[in-house]
Design an enzyme around this catalytic site. Structure first.
Site, PDB file in Angstrom:
ATOM      1  N   ASP A 267      69.976 -10.801   9.301  1.00 11.93           N
ATOM      2  CA  ASP A 267      70.608 -11.142  10.574  1.00 11.93           C
ATOM      3  C   ASP A 267      71.487 -12.383  10.459  1.00 11.93           C
ATOM      4  O   ASP A 267      71.766 -13.048  11.459  1.00 11.93           O
ATOM      5  CB  ASP A 267      69.542 -11.364  11.647  1.00 11.93           C
ATOM      6  CG  ASP A 267      68.918 -10.063  12.121  1.00 11.93           C
ATOM      7  OD1 ASP A 267      69.261  -8.992  11.578  1.00 11.93           O
ATOM      8  OD2 ASP A 267      68.074 -10.110  13.040  1.00 11.93           O
TER       9      ASP A 267
ATOM     10  N   HIS B 248      71.378  -4.756  11.256  1.00 10.64           N
ATOM     11  CA  HIS B 248      71.467  -3.998  12.502  1.00 10.64           C
ATOM     12  C   HIS B 248      72.785  -3.244  12.605  1.00 10.64           C
ATOM     13  O   HIS B 248      73.794  -3.640  12.016  1.00 10.64           O
ATOM     14  CB  HIS B 248      71.364  -4.934  13.716  1.00 10.64           C
ATOM     15  CG  HIS B 248      70.019  -5.560  13.898  1.00 10.64           C
ATOM     16  ND1 HIS B 248      69.033  -4.989  14.664  1.00 10.64           N
ATOM     17  CD2 HIS B 248      69.502  -6.718  13.410  1.00 10.64           C
ATOM     18  CE1 HIS B 248      67.960  -5.774  14.656  1.00 10.64           C
ATOM     19  NE2 HIS B 248      68.217  -6.826  13.885  1.00 10.64           N
TER      20      HIS B 248
ATOM     21  N   ASP C 259      60.904  -7.422  13.810  1.00  7.71           N
ATOM     22  CA  ASP C 259      61.657  -6.195  13.533  1.00  7.71           C
ATOM     23  C   ASP C 259      62.190  -6.145  12.106  1.00  7.71           C
ATOM     24  O   ASP C 259      62.856  -5.171  11.726  1.00  7.71           O
ATOM     25  CB  ASP C 259      62.792  -6.001  14.556  1.00  7.71           C
ATOM     26  CG  ASP C 259      63.809  -7.126  14.560  1.00  7.71           C
ATOM     27  OD1 ASP C 259      63.421  -8.292  14.320  1.00  7.71           O
ATOM     28  OD2 ASP C 259      65.002  -6.850  14.817  1.00  7.71           O
ATOM     29  N   HIS C 260      61.869  -7.136  11.298  1.00  4.95           N
ATOM     30  CA  HIS C 260      62.225  -7.140   9.876  1.00  4.95           C
ATOM     31  C   HIS C 260      60.987  -7.243   8.990  1.00  4.95           C
ATOM     32  O   HIS C 260      60.880  -6.533   7.997  1.00  4.95           O
ATOM     33  CB  HIS C 260      63.205  -8.274   9.569  1.00  4.95           C
ATOM     34  CG  HIS C 260      64.519  -8.111  10.242  1.00  4.95           C
ATOM     35  ND1 HIS C 260      65.633  -7.600   9.608  1.00  4.95           N
ATOM     36  CD2 HIS C 260      64.901  -8.347  11.521  1.00  4.95           C
ATOM     37  CE1 HIS C 260      66.647  -7.540  10.463  1.00  4.95           C
ATOM     38  NE2 HIS C 260      66.225  -7.992  11.627  1.00  4.95           N
TER      39      HIS C 260
ATOM     40  N   HIS D 206      63.900 -12.322   6.769  1.00  6.97           N
ATOM     41  CA  HIS D 206      63.390 -13.354   7.665  1.00  6.97           C
ATOM     42  C   HIS D 206      62.151 -12.855   8.387  1.00  6.97           C
ATOM     43  O   HIS D 206      61.792 -11.680   8.293  1.00  6.97           O
ATOM     44  CB  HIS D 206      64.467 -13.832   8.638  1.00  6.97           C
ATOM     45  CG  HIS D 206      65.018 -12.801   9.573  1.00  6.97           C
ATOM     46  ND1 HIS D 206      65.762 -11.714   9.154  1.00  6.97           N
ATOM     47  CD2 HIS D 206      64.941 -12.693  10.930  1.00  6.97           C
ATOM     48  CE1 HIS D 206      66.122 -10.999  10.198  1.00  6.97           C
ATOM     49  NE2 HIS D 206      65.633 -11.567  11.286  1.00  6.97           N
TER      50      HIS D 206
ATOM     51  N   HIS E 188      61.216 -12.455  11.603  1.00 10.11           N
ATOM     52  CA  HIS E 188      61.168 -11.749  12.881  1.00 10.11           C
ATOM     53  C   HIS E 188      60.479 -10.393  12.722  1.00 10.11           C
ATOM     54  O   HIS E 188      60.658  -9.699  11.714  1.00 10.11           O
ATOM     55  CB  HIS E 188      62.568 -11.569  13.464  1.00 10.11           C
ATOM     56  CG  HIS E 188      63.118 -12.823  14.077  1.00 10.11           C
ATOM     57  ND1 HIS E 188      64.437 -12.963  14.419  1.00 10.11           N
ATOM     58  CD2 HIS E 188      62.515 -14.001  14.404  1.00 10.11           C
ATOM     59  CE1 HIS E 188      64.628 -14.174  14.931  1.00 10.11           C
ATOM     60  NE2 HIS E 188      63.478 -14.814  14.936  1.00 10.11           N
TER      61      HIS E 188
ATOM     62  N   HIS F 230      69.911 -18.367  11.911  1.00 10.52           N
ATOM     63  CA  HIS F 230      69.238 -17.390  12.764  1.00 10.52           C
ATOM     64  C   HIS F 230      67.742 -17.679  12.775  1.00 10.52           C
ATOM     65  O   HIS F 230      67.103 -17.694  13.824  1.00 10.52           O
ATOM     66  CB  HIS F 230      69.517 -15.978  12.252  1.00 10.52           C
ATOM     67  CG  HIS F 230      68.924 -14.893  13.088  1.00 10.52           C
ATOM     68  ND1 HIS F 230      69.375 -14.599  14.342  1.00 10.52           N
ATOM     69  CD2 HIS F 230      67.892 -14.035  12.841  1.00 10.52           C
ATOM     70  CE1 HIS F 230      68.661 -13.601  14.847  1.00 10.52           C
ATOM     71  NE2 HIS F 230      67.745 -13.256  13.954  1.00 10.52           N
TER      72      HIS F 230
END
Length: 306
Positions: free
Chosen positions: A183, A222, A107-108, A103, A105, A160
């Site tokens: 996520d 995570h 942090d990915h 996805h 975001h 998400h």
């Protein structure tokens, strides 16, 4: 944690929440290793047809290096820290050809462009959302492609984020398949419903992911397992599978060992979000409908203090 700790920088990034953007800052302390920081030990999960290297990133993220044993071609899942990825590629002696992005975001997907610029050969970047950096191949539910001899199936799991994709990987032979769930599905938990609804998460977890073979290995985005299991125990205090897994996960984290992979079978026993049709879970939130239970359970988790 390890004996030697070093404070690192903070990351500021934009997380899309409905129609607005929220700025988040993350400060953390992590293990310092050869100029790179790791919140957990790296692990290598081997099968005859594939191997998966677990690469810790940021404060609690996981990146994954997926290797086809037949061709030694490799894909990386959510490479937010490219230098760690390239270090693992060199250590494993493989050819990186592909980026799998669950996805958009930061942090990915935030390392995609940097990684592409650092690799001489052209990388194919898969994802289900136009907001993903360096995207070359936009995918949808049911799309399939290969990494060497490995078959990769795209599972569209919006909630998400609106464009979230899980990657289901099968190799030759009878060994278990693996699924990279980003996520959407965590060990004993699920992602927040930033861009979706309880019905969408129900479809993702119950109608799609739970239908995979019970021995399918689950690699999530995570390291949230201990807190997730504490909530699961709160929801089902009499569930012995949850109690045992919490004890195990606590022991693993005390040694800085990742709690991934899980399996679909384990999640069906321990994950309340995959158990929304079970009476004890419905009773906890005062619901009798699985989708309503999903929504109430997510609200309860959002306010849970371990």
């Amino acid at each position: 944690m390890f004996q030697f700790l070093k404070k690192t920088w903070f990351y500021t990034y934009l997380v899309n929440v409905g129609a607005r953007y929220q700025v988040s800052k993350y400060y953390y302390s992590t293990t310092y290793w050869s100029g790179l920081t790791y919140h957990s030990k790296e692990l290598l999960i081997k099968q005859n047809n594939m191997r998966v290297k677990i690469i810790p990133a940021l404060s609690d993220n996981y990146m994954y290096l997926l290797v086809d044993e037949a061709s030694k071609q490799a894909a990386v899942v959510d490479p937010v820290e490219p230098d760690k990825v390239l270090k693992s590629v060199k250590e494993e002696g493989v050819q990186l050809t592909t980026i799998l992005t669950t996805h958009h975001h930061w942090d990915h997907a935030g390392g995609n462009q940097d990684l592409v610029s650092k690799v001489e050969q052209k990388l194919v970047v898969y994802g289900g959302d136009d907001r993903i950096g360096a995207l070359t191949n936009k995918i949808k539910h049911g799309d399939q492609f290969k990494l060497g001899s490995l078959d990769i199936e795209c599972l569209f799991t919006p909630c998400h984020t609106a464009g979230h994709i899980c990657f289901h990987v099968k190799g030759e032979g009878t060994e278990p398949s693996v699924v990279f769930t980003g996520d959407t599905l965590f060990v004993a938990g699920c992602g927040k419903f930033f861009e979706g609804s309880p019905l969408q998460m129900y479809a993702a977890l119950v109608e799609i992911l739970s239908k995979l073979s019970p021995d399918t290995k689950v690699f999530c985005g995570h390291e949230y397992t201990v807190n997730n299991l504490k909530f699961a125990k709160h929801v089902e205090p009499q569930n012995q599978d949850i109690r045992e897994k919490l004890d195990w996960a606590t022991a693993m984290r005390n040694k800085d060992i990742p709690t991934v992979p899980s399996t679909i079978g384990d999640e069906l026993k321990c994950n309340p979000f995959m158990r929304v049709s079970v009476g004890s879970v419905q009773e906890h939130v005062g619901q009798s409908d699985p989708v309503a239970t999903m929504g109430s359970l997510r609200q309860a988790k959002d306010h849970f203090k371990a």
